[in-house]
Design an enzyme around this catalytic site. Structure first.
Site, PDB file in Angstrom:
ATOM      1  N   LYS A 269       1.437  -8.575   1.620  1.00 23.31           N
ATOM      2  CA  LYS A 269       0.131  -8.549   0.959  1.00 23.31           C
ATOM      3  C   LYS A 269       0.232  -9.257  -0.391  1.00 23.31           C
ATOM      4  O   LYS A 269       1.298  -9.299  -0.995  1.00 23.31           O
ATOM      5  CB  LYS A 269      -0.290  -7.094   0.695  1.00 23.31           C
ATOM      6  CG  LYS A 269      -0.748  -6.319   1.922  1.00 23.31           C
ATOM      7  CD  LYS A 269      -1.188  -4.917   1.524  1.00 23.31           C
ATOM      8  CE  LYS A 269      -1.604  -4.099   2.730  1.00 23.31           C
ATOM      9  NZ  LYS A 269      -2.814  -4.609   3.391  1.00 23.31           N
ATOM     10  N   ARG A 343      -2.096   0.710  13.457  1.00 24.85           N
ATOM     11  CA  ARG A 343      -2.359   0.887  14.886  1.00 24.85           C
ATOM     12  C   ARG A 343      -1.061   1.019  15.685  1.00 24.85           C
ATOM     13  O   ARG A 343      -1.014   1.680  16.708  1.00 24.85           O
ATOM     14  CB  ARG A 343      -3.234  -0.276  15.398  1.00 24.85           C
ATOM     15  CG  ARG A 343      -2.618  -1.633  15.248  1.00 24.85           C
ATOM     16  CD  ARG A 343      -3.643  -2.777  15.300  1.00 24.85           C
ATOM     17  NE  ARG A 343      -4.368  -2.918  14.028  1.00 24.85           N
ATOM     18  CZ  ARG A 343      -5.307  -3.813  13.811  1.00 24.85           C
ATOM     19  NH1 ARG A 343      -5.663  -4.652  14.778  1.00 24.85           N
ATOM     20  NH2 ARG A 343      -5.915  -3.888  12.649  1.00 24.85           N
TER      21      ARG A 343
HETATM   22  N1  BES Z   1      -3.633  -0.287   5.108  1.00 23.57           N
HETATM   23  C1  BES Z   1      -4.356  -1.454   5.411  1.00 23.57           C
HETATM   24  C2  BES Z   1      -5.868  -1.262   5.368  1.00 23.57           C
HETATM   25  C3  BES Z   1      -6.465  -0.917   4.034  1.00 23.57           C
HETATM   26  C4  BES Z   1      -7.013  -1.896   3.233  1.00 23.57           C
HETATM   27  C5  BES Z   1      -6.531   0.379   3.620  1.00 23.57           C
HETATM   28  C6  BES Z   1      -7.577  -1.571   2.028  1.00 23.57           C
HETATM   29  C7  BES Z   1      -7.100   0.717   2.408  1.00 23.57           C
HETATM   30  C8  BES Z   1      -7.631  -0.265   1.612  1.00 23.57           C
HETATM   31  C9  BES Z   1      -3.978  -1.941   6.803  1.00 23.57           C
HETATM   32  O1  BES Z   1      -2.690  -1.650   7.214  1.00 23.57           O
HETATM   33  C10 BES Z   1      -4.084  -3.427   6.776  1.00 23.57           C
HETATM   34  O2  BES Z   1      -3.338  -4.037   6.086  1.00 23.57           O
HETATM   35  N2  BES Z   1      -5.028  -3.958   7.550  1.00 23.57           N
HETATM   36  C11 BES Z   1      -5.226  -5.347   7.620  1.00 23.57           C
HETATM   37  C12 BES Z   1      -5.421  -5.711   9.057  1.00 23.57           C
HETATM   38  C13 BES Z   1      -5.380  -7.194   9.325  1.00 23.57           C
HETATM   39  C14 BES Z   1      -3.997  -7.750   9.049  1.00 23.57           C
HETATM   40  C15 BES Z   1      -5.784  -7.429  10.750  1.00 23.57           C
HETATM   41  C16 BES Z   1      -6.481  -5.663   6.801  1.00 23.57           C
HETATM   42  O3  BES Z   1      -7.404  -4.870   6.789  1.00 23.57           O
HETATM   43  O4  BES Z   1      -6.493  -6.710   6.151  1.00 23.57           O
HETATM   44 MN    MN Z   2      -1.284  -3.109   6.569  1.00 25.77          MN
END
Ligand code: BES
Ligand code: MN
Ligand code: ZN
Length: 493
Positions: A269, A343
């Site tokens: 990230k 997931r």
């Molecule tokens: N933990 C994150 C989602 C999240 C984002 C929670 C902001 C709380 C606040 C999750 O694991 C994630 O990174 N999701 C990605 C999915 C994508 C790579 C398909 C996302 O939402 O960008």
């Molecule tokens: Mn994630």
């Protein structure tokens, strides 16, 4: 863990009002009607309350609002809080009013003169919910002379109100546990520390098992393990059982995503805001808080809570984009993006929950997608389900508790977006409908005949501004709704 504020009902003694320390609260109706306690406050303050009631300020006051008179003459208290509330209120109005009083009091003592108010137990619950502050890591306390004062609620029927408060206090304690877990940083709340805190709940009568990596390997939970394999913290699954119902009644299963920190893994990230990913175990925290509430109030239902505890880190051992792993179910997953890890954790725990417990219903909770925040903001969690009556029961419970929840669609066209060239599925479906394709991924691990609800709580688990019942940070969203769902649908009277 932060300890709950002591709150007690006592019988009404108007004499107590003059000498009470901290703050004293009285209730007046929106029409300006005073009860005996308000009249006493008026007498003590030589008519200050009456002057307030005759003022334009009071005329503009809304139901539930509190107007504070500072350092009132004739009283030891440092404030007289005048709560504007009709004789008859809803439970939510009473709860919100309690939260308003609690916010004003901070950690000072509070005496509430609640007269013969029918919803006083809900008022007390509001005070309990809002009497929360996560200051575990502040070495310099804001108020040097800090000592937490007691909350006393004077009522004409204190025993009856105290009886009503018992289950409500249990739920508030569950909410506080959820908030503590969500607020805790990831260097403190490691997977092991999280599991230890859950194990401690055995003292409440829950059966708690901690499955270590060797056990998970044996069960074939490869997708879950693939998320944690880049971290020095060992992955764990914790199973909490509350057996308060009929011996052979199938349980409700609650499944939570417990990513103690989500760096994204090799699909790292960006730096900005990454610190917020300490809350990526929010789903597991709601499961834990709900189990705590059910145990504390000795719910007459069978409920099993399962959480997958992992840390998503990049390292030489971490999963790579393009890797293919096999789930406990047997389906293979091509991991396109290691940041879509929630997931991968949930699918194995959900499969295990159904395999072992054949639940009457399954609810999973996860801070799963950023996309749900784009869609619904911080007001509503995303609700996905394969069964209307189960889903409607949850939506009703959430509505009654004032916890925002909004149903989202599922469908084959979304599912098709998960097709992989080399494996049974990919772990991402692309940018469009990101929350829906995440839910579709999970649905592939729901057995035919299992009523299932998926709650995407990424937007509601922790927020940057205060809410009705919580200061900035963790909200505890979902504990009250799930507790009510258990009461409405799984508890035999
Ligand atoms: N933990 C994150 C989602 C999240 C984002 C929670 C902001 C709380 C606040 C999750 O694991 C994630 O990174 N999701 C990605 C999915 C994508 C790579 C398909 C996302 O939402 O960008
Ligand atoms: Mn994630
Ligand atoms: Zn995540």
């Amino acid at each position: 863990m932060s300890s709950p504020t002591p709150i007690r009902f006592i019988s009404t003694e108007l004499e107590d009002m003059a000498s009470a320390t901290g703050r004293v609260a009285v209730i007046v109706t929106p029409e300006g009607k005073m009860d005996p306690a308000a009249r006493r406050a008026n007498r003590l303050t030589k008519g200050a309350l009456k002057r307030l009631l005759d003022s334009p300020r009071f005329a503009k006051a809304k139901t539930g609002q509190v107007i504070s008179l500072g350092w009132p003459a004739g009283m030891v208290a440092e404030a007289l809080d005048v709560l504007v509330l009709p004789r008859r209120t809803s439970d939510i109005e009473a709860r919100k009013a309690g939260a308003t009083l609690a916010k004003l009091r901070g950690d000072k003592a509070l005496l509430v003169m609640s007269g013969n108010m029918t919803r006083a137990a809900d008022l007390a619950m509001g005070i309990a919910l809002r009497s929360y502050d996560f200051d575990a890591h502040k070495t310099v306390k804001e108020d040097a002379a800090k000592e937490t004062g007691e909350v006393l609620i004077a009522h004409s029927r204190p025993e009856e109100m105290e009886t009503g408060l018992v289950p409500r206090r249990a739920v508030a304690e569950g909410v506080h546990m959820t908030r503590d877990l969500v607020n805790e940083p990831a260097n403190v709340l490691t997977t092991t520390n999280f599991a230890d805190r859950l194990k401690e709940m055995e003292a409440l009568g829950l059966d708690v098992e901690v499955l270590d990596e060797a056990a998970l390997e044996k069960l074939g939970m490869r997708t879950l393990l693939s998320v944690g394999q880049g971290s020095d913290s060992p992955s764990k699954v914790v199973v909490m059982q509350w057996k308060g119902g009929d011996k052979d009644a199938a349980p409700l299963a609650l499944v939570g995503k417990g990513v103690v920190f989500d760096t994204g893994g090799i699909s790292l990230k960006p730096a900005g805001g990454m610190e917020d990913m300490t809350m990526d175990m929010g789903g597991a925290a709601v499961v834990a808080g709900t189990m705590r509430a059910l145990a504390l109030r000795k719910a007459k239902a069978n409920v099993v809570g399962l959480v997958g505890l992992v840390e998503n880190m990049p390292s030489g051992r971490a999963t790579r984009p393009g890797d293919v792993v096999k789930s406990m179910k047997g389906d293979t997953v091509e991991i396109i993006n290691t940041d879509a890890e929630g997931r991968l954790v949930l699918c194995d725990v959900m499969w295990y929950a159904q395999d072992r417990f054949a639940p009457a219903g399954m609810v999973d909770l996860a801070t799963l997608t950023g996309a749900i925040i784009i869609g619904l903001g911080h007001e509503n969690a995303g609700v996905f389900s394969n069964e209307d009556s189960f889903c409607n029961a949850f939506l009703k419970a959430a509505g009654a508790e004032g916890e925002g929840a909004w149903r989202m669609p599922l469908g084959k066209a979304y599912d098709d977006m998960l097709k992989s060239r080399i494996a049974d599925m990919k772990n991402v479906g692309g940018r469009p409908a990101g929350s829906v394709t995440a839910a579709q991924f999970l649905q592939r691990f729901v057995k035919d005949g299992t009523p299932w609800i998926h709650l995407d709580i990424a937007g509601v688990a922790s927020v940057k501004s205060e809410t009705d019942y919580a200061p900035k940070g963790a909200t505890g969203w979902g504990v009250m709704a799930l507790d009510r769902l258990v009461r409405d649908r799984f508890e035999a009277e």
